[in-house]
Design an enzyme around this catalytic site. Structure first.
Site, PDB file in Angstrom:
ATOM      1  N   HIS A  11      -3.508  13.865  -0.364  1.00 56.99           N
ATOM      2  CA  HIS A  11      -3.729  13.030   0.765  1.00 56.99           C
ATOM      3  C   HIS A  11      -2.830  12.955   1.874  1.00 56.99           C
ATOM      4  CE1 HIS A  11      -5.372   9.621   2.985  1.00 56.99           C
ATOM      5  NE2 HIS A  11      -4.377   9.223   2.874  1.00 56.99           N
ATOM      6  N   ASP A  57       0.907  -1.241   0.054  1.00 58.35           N
ATOM      7  CA  ASP A  57       0.075   0.056  -0.005  1.00 58.35           C
ATOM      8  C   ASP A  57       0.980   1.229   0.103  1.00 58.35           C
ATOM      9  OD1 ASP A  57      -2.205   1.639   0.302  1.00 58.35           O
ATOM     10  OD2 ASP A  57      -2.441   1.289   2.326  1.00 58.35           O
ATOM     11  N   LYS A  78      -5.697  -1.247   9.294  1.00 57.48           N
ATOM     12  CA  LYS A  78      -5.737  -1.673   7.682  1.00 57.48           C
ATOM     13  C   LYS A  78      -5.886  -2.920   7.390  1.00 57.48           C
ATOM     14  CE  LYS A  78      -4.541   2.716   6.482  1.00 57.48           C
ATOM     15  NZ  LYS A  78      -5.092   3.374   5.185  1.00 57.48           N
ATOM     16  N   ASP A 122      -9.314   0.529   0.228  1.00 62.54           N
ATOM     17  CA  ASP A 122      -8.320   0.176   1.345  1.00 62.54           C
ATOM     18  C   ASP A 122      -9.262   0.551   2.658  1.00 62.54           C
ATOM     19  OD1 ASP A 122      -6.463  -0.731   2.871  1.00 62.54           O
ATOM     20  OD2 ASP A 122      -5.234   1.325   2.505  1.00 62.54           O
ATOM     21  N   ARG A 154      -9.789   4.441  11.435  1.00 64.41           N
ATOM     22  CA  ARG A 154      -9.031   5.506  11.713  1.00 64.41           C
ATOM     23  C   ARG A 154      -8.670   5.632  13.283  1.00 64.41           C
ATOM     24  NH1 ARG A 154      -6.989   6.386   6.852  1.00 64.41           N
ATOM     25  NH2 ARG A 154      -8.546   6.949   5.293  1.00 64.41           N
ATOM     26  N   GLU A 184     -10.746   4.087   1.598  1.00 68.81           N
ATOM     27  CA  GLU A 184      -9.556   4.847   0.801  1.00 68.81           C
ATOM     28  C   GLU A 184      -9.736   4.575  -0.585  1.00 68.81           C
ATOM     29  OE1 GLU A 184      -5.658   3.923   2.605  1.00 68.81           O
ATOM     30  OE2 GLU A 184      -6.079   5.706   4.183  1.00 68.81           O
ATOM     31  N   GLU A 187      -8.254   4.137  -3.971  1.00 77.10           N
ATOM     32  CA  GLU A 187      -7.123   3.937  -4.436  1.00 77.10           C
ATOM     33  C   GLU A 187      -7.229   3.013  -5.784  1.00 77.10           C
ATOM     34  OE1 GLU A 187      -4.065   2.658  -1.813  1.00 77.10           O
ATOM     35  OE2 GLU A 187      -5.231   3.165  -0.085  1.00 77.10           O
ATOM     36  N   GLU A 199     -11.010  12.762   5.424  1.00 72.91           N
ATOM     37  CA  GLU A 199     -10.478  14.163   4.765  1.00 72.91           C
ATOM     38  C   GLU A 199     -11.665  14.630   4.368  1.00 72.91           C
ATOM     39  OE1 GLU A 199      -7.280  13.734   1.857  1.00 72.91           O
ATOM     40  OE2 GLU A 199      -8.101  11.737   2.279  1.00 72.91           O
ATOM     41  N   THR A 228      -9.377  -5.404   2.420  1.00 68.42           N
ATOM     42  CA  THR A 228      -9.106  -4.362   1.129  1.00 68.42           C
ATOM     43  C   THR A 228      -9.801  -4.768   0.037  1.00 68.42           C
ATOM     44  OG1 THR A 228      -7.015  -3.801   2.158  1.00 68.42           O
ATOM     45  CG2 THR A 228      -7.246  -3.388  -0.085  1.00 68.42           C
ATOM     46  N   GLN A 260      -6.072   3.036  13.651  1.00 68.78           N
ATOM     47  CA  GLN A 260      -4.624   3.419  13.155  1.00 68.78           C
ATOM     48  C   GLN A 260      -4.058   4.550  13.877  1.00 68.78           C
ATOM     49  OE1 GLN A 260      -5.673   5.204   9.088  1.00 68.78           O
ATOM     50  NE2 GLN A 260      -3.526   5.611   8.810  1.00 68.78           N
TER      51      GLN A 260
HETATM   52 CA    CA Z   1      -4.303   2.947   1.552  1.00 71.69          CA
END
Ligand code: CA
Length: 414
Positions: free
Chosen positions: A127, A120, A245, A225, A229, A191, A193, A360, A249, A232
């Site tokens: 970001h 990852d 994480k 992903d 939070r 996420e 991606e 975000e 995924t 994390q």
């Molecule tokens: Ca990621």
């Protein structure tokens, strides 16, 4: 033009030809190519000997992963692509192939490859800056190394799941009023991606020169992903992401080759300081992709409300490219294998509404989103479904789509 009718705006026109692994209700997992609303059974095409003398290993498409096909290398990928273009555009092949075309909606799709190693990355400067400010409000948003090397970590390939898989809310340690407690995450996030899939292997001890990236990289897909939070934030220092994480995924079903994406290659953003020689190439390795995040709640679906788009962003201004990521990940001699996946890192733009994660978009919950059902979201709730979409090209008639990737949040056990 194809003899198969391709609906306007389909992500899978004749110029795309993405490959995936699925079955048609018979549990016989095999390779398919998507065309319009249909998919062609490649194991059947192989049995009919319609690929000619391409140099394919026997039964390569009758497997539950594309790894062996990817290992056959770029000249084979290109010949197969040319051959499929002929088979799907010349109507003389329609009588032989019609029985082997299935509606996409009739297929169950799995992961396109067996992913041995998953990395990852963290390659969007917008970001990385946004997240640095949220996690370390009193420090520098970007660490000093961020502009020198594509930052990443080795992820957990066993937690990669296909499109449509339910996402179980994970449990972990988090801080509540400064006290560490164990419980279900209260900050379940996404996420947005783009994944890059490795085609051909390299040898341990031999870095891949960036000029040879095109020989090793097959193509792209969408990746979500999923992230907890609060877990994390508690665990990430000093060694980086771990349980926040690794619980799930999602990876999309259709691999779009770099040959299909070639018309949408663009020069990458200028980098300051200039990257080291092993990260420098004159080839354009950025891709002009448009990406979106859609959300609907269980209540919205029950009321017949369509999903809402919560983010629209672009992939062209990613700071680090897939070629740089590959050169960096092998510069110490680490080897790659067919089917290895690396995710781009969350794709966020510079403007509000173009962020690729809820942390975000909502400023860590300070500015919740309001959904059409009247409820608000700082992070995901049970029953929420997130769908990622992505494509290259502004003309709906010719766009090359990555398809879509969905997952719905389900309650976890304690
Ligand atoms: Ca990621």
């Amino acid at each position: 033009m194809s003899w198969i009718e391709i609906p306007a705006g389909s992500p899978f026109p004749l110029g795309n030809l993405p490959l995936g692994i699925g079955h048609s209700g018979d549990d016989r997992w095999r390779a398919w190519v998507a065309i319009g609303d249909m998919a062609l059974d490649l194991a059947a095409v192989e049995q009919l000997r319609l690929f000619g003398s391409v140099g394919l290993p026997d039964g390569v498409f009758a497997q539950a992963g594309l790894n062996r096909y990817l290992a056959s290398g770029r000249s084979v990928w290109r010949t197969v692509r040319e051959r499929l273009t002929v088979l799907l555009s010349d109507a003389q092949y329609a009588p032989s192939l019609n029985d082997h075309l299935h509606p996409l909606t009739a297929l169950e799709m799995g992961l396109p490859v067996w992913v041995g190693d998953y990395v990852d990355f963290y390659s969007s400067i917008h970001h990385a800056t946004n997240l640095g400010r949220l996690f370390r409000p009193d420090g520098e948003a970007l660490m000093p190394s961020w502009r020198r090397i594509p930052i990443g970590y080795h992820g957990r390939s066993g937690s990669l799941v296909p499109d449509g898989t339910e996402i179980v809310r994970p449990t972990g340690y988090r801080l509540v009023d400064g006290e560490p407690i164990v419980g279900p995450t209260a900050a379940l996030d996404i996420e947005l991606e783009v994944g890059t899939v490795v085609g051909t292997a390299s040898t341990l001890g031999h870095p891949i020169p960036i000029a040879e990236a095109g020989e090793h990289l097959y193509g792209m897909c969408l990746v979500n992903d999923w992230s907890a939070r609060d877990v994390q934030a508690y665990e990430y220092q000093p060694l980086g992401p771990f349980l926040g994480k690794s619980f799930a995924t999602s990876m999309s079903a259709w691999l779009v080759s770099f040959d299909a994406l070639a018309p949408f290659r663009v020069p990458s953003v200028s980098q300051d300081p200039p990257p080291a020689a092993y990260l420098t190439t004159s080839e354009p390795w950025a891709f002009d992709l448009h990406l979106e995040v859609w959300l609907d709640s269980a209540a919205m679906r029950a009321a017949g409300e369509p999903p809402v788009c919560i983010s629209r962003t672009g992939f062209a201004d990613m700071y680090w490219t897939p070629a740089q990521q590959l050169a960096h990940l092998t510069v110490n001699g680490a080897a790659v294998r067919p089917g290895d996946l690396f995710a781009s890192g969350t794709v966020s733009g510079a403007t509000p509404g173009s962020e690729g994660s809820l942390i975000e978009l909502t400023r860590r919950g300070a500015r919740p989103l309001t959904l059409p059902d009247g409820t608000t979201r700082s992070f995901l709730l049970e029953g929420d479904r997130v769908t990622l979409r992505g494509w290259a090209g502004s003309d709906p008639a010719t766009r090359i789509g990555l398809g879509s990737l969905s997952g719905t949040v389900s309650p976890g056990g304690e």
